[in-house]
Design a protein around this motif. Structure first.
Motif, PDB file in Angstrom:
ATOM      1  N   LEU A  49       0.806  -1.060  -0.097  1.00 14.37           N
ATOM      2  CA  LEU A  49      -0.015  -0.037   0.012  1.00 14.37           C
ATOM      3  C   LEU A  49       1.013   1.288  -0.132  1.00 14.37           C
ATOM      4  O   LEU A  49       0.668   2.260  -0.793  1.00 14.37           O
ATOM      5  CB  LEU A  49      -1.062   0.191   1.121  1.00 14.37           C
ATOM      6  CG  LEU A  49      -2.256  -0.852   1.001  1.00 14.37           C
ATOM      7  CD1 LEU A  49      -3.034  -1.108   2.189  1.00 14.37           C
ATOM      8  CD2 LEU A  49      -2.983  -0.296  -0.080  1.00 14.37           C
TER       9      LEU A  49
ATOM     10  N   GLN B 288       0.564   3.904  -2.871  1.00 12.85           N
ATOM     11  CA  GLN B 288       0.013   5.398  -2.578  1.00 12.85           C
ATOM     12  C   GLN B 288       1.023   6.312  -3.157  1.00 12.85           C
ATOM     13  O   GLN B 288       1.041   7.595  -3.519  1.00 12.85           O
ATOM     14  CB  GLN B 288      -0.260   5.612  -1.193  1.00 12.85           C
ATOM     15  CG  GLN B 288      -1.431   4.916  -0.776  1.00 12.85           C
ATOM     16  CD  GLN B 288      -1.709   4.413   0.678  1.00 12.85           C
ATOM     17  OE1 GLN B 288      -0.697   4.761   1.492  1.00 12.85           O
ATOM     18  NE2 GLN B 288      -2.575   4.052   1.302  1.00 12.85           N
TER      19      GLN B 288
ATOM     20  N   LEU C 136      -8.630   1.014  -1.643  1.00  8.77           N
ATOM     21  CA  LEU C 136      -8.536   0.930  -3.021  1.00  8.77           C
ATOM     22  C   LEU C 136      -9.618   0.324  -3.964  1.00  8.77           C
ATOM     23  O   LEU C 136      -9.797  -0.662  -4.469  1.00  8.77           O
ATOM     24  CB  LEU C 136      -7.286  -0.409  -3.637  1.00  8.77           C
ATOM     25  CG  LEU C 136      -5.902   0.042  -2.845  1.00  8.77           C
ATOM     26  CD1 LEU C 136      -5.012  -1.174  -3.189  1.00  8.77           C
ATOM     27  CD2 LEU C 136      -5.032   1.307  -3.247  1.00  8.77           C
TER      28      LEU C 136
END
Length: 323
Positions: A209, A213, A231
């Motif tokens: 993640l 990001q 997401l």
């Protein structure tokens, strides 16, 4: 015959009475929660949350004791050999089922030496690629792999890891060829994935993640049955056309076989109450976890068996062996 029958009933009634009595006073002292993975890692989050809640509501310390090693087998063996009195509990992951599927030497039996208490959380995998690869969907990755058989590579945290098995499952389901590149853990695998030295990776959500990001990785699909709230636009593997693809990892609590059922039920009920609500869900979501649905012994036992059967099938079809 009648005397033997009466004696049997009497023994059963005495055992049930003793069991209920034990549960009524439980716990009377500190409870050891053995976590079969390193402190500060992904498994620690739900383990410590459960321990804190149980300590608060049950009135005795629930002390987390990290015992990592042998893919979770070391901590599991400690609990398997502990007294079945509710004062030694295990928090581990579906890696224990994968170890079993791989035929690893295990000094315990997952289904004979433990009482399932509750599933605490799910840790999904995300299929990611380097943006430079130039694919933006699972279908595009499959088409590229078929056009370049055996030329694409995928990373994993090591032979027999969830990411390795998910990668082999994907190869079989998509009918593609790709080279497996095993690393010694998730961090070095992620370093090379971000650098573009491997083409794709079924990465743990907690590790992937931050890179997603930051725009350093492109997520193609979530390897679970539900999309991640962080997401929402990323489809699941099933939505992407790969049938029945669910590589979720469970994180759950078990007790030694023979632990009185009233104690198991009391622990499961408290965990269910403690893990309900938006605060826990938000806490988990930041780490790429989701709250488990199987927060009772029967449903968790069913989940464990289904998970074990799934990985046995993947291992058998791919011909993977423990190293």
């Amino acid at each position: 015959m009648k005397r033997r029958t009466f004696a049997g009933w009497a023994a059963a009634a005495a055992w049930l009475g003793a069991s209920r009595s034990m549960a009524a006073g439980y716990p009377e002292r500190a409870v050891r929660v053995v976590v079969a993975w390193p402190g500060g890692g992904l498994v620690d989050i739900p383990a410590r949350l459960a321990a804190e809640h149980l300590q608060k509501t049950m009135g005795q310390p629930f002390v987390v004791d990290n015992k990592p090693g042998a893919g979770g087998n070391l901590g599991a063996d400690v609990v398997a050999k502990a007294p079945a009195d509710g004062y030694t509990l295990l928090v581990t992951t579906s890696a224990i089922a994968i170890n079993r599927a791989l035929g690893m030497p295990m000094p315990f039996d997952l289904f004979k030496d433990f009482e399932p208490v509750a599933s605490l959380a799910h840790a999904p995998l995300i299929l990611v690629t380097h943006p430079g690869l130039g694919v933006d969907s699972v279908d595009a990755l499959i088409r590229m792999a078929r056009a370049r058989p055996g030329q694409l590579s995928y990373a994993s945290a090591g032979n027999g890891s969830p990411g390795h098995l998910a990668g082999e499952w994907f190869k079989s389901a998509a009918k593609i060829q790709a080279v497996h590149v095993p690393y010694k853990g998730a961090p070095p695998a992620m370093v090379d994935q971000v650098a573009g030295r491997v083409d794709y990776h079924f990465a743990n959500a907690a590790v992937a993640l931050p890179q997603i990001q930051a725009g350093k990785l492109r997520p193609l699909a979530v390897a679970s049955t539900k999309r991640l709230k962080l997401l929402p636009d990323v489809p699941t593997m099933i939505e992407s056309g790969v049938p029945d693809f669910d590589a979720d990892q469970w994180i759950g609590m078990l007790a030694p076989r023979g632990t009185p059922r009233p104690i198991v039920d009391a622990l499961a009920a408290e965990i269910g109450r403690g893990f309900a609500g938006a605060a826990v869900e938000a806490n988990f979501g930041r780490s790429g976890l989701s709250v488990a649905a199987a927060q009772d012994p029967e449903r968790f036992a069913q989940e464990m068996r289904a998970d074990a059967q799934r990985w046995e099938r993947v291992v058998r079809q791919a011909g993977i062996k423990a190293e």
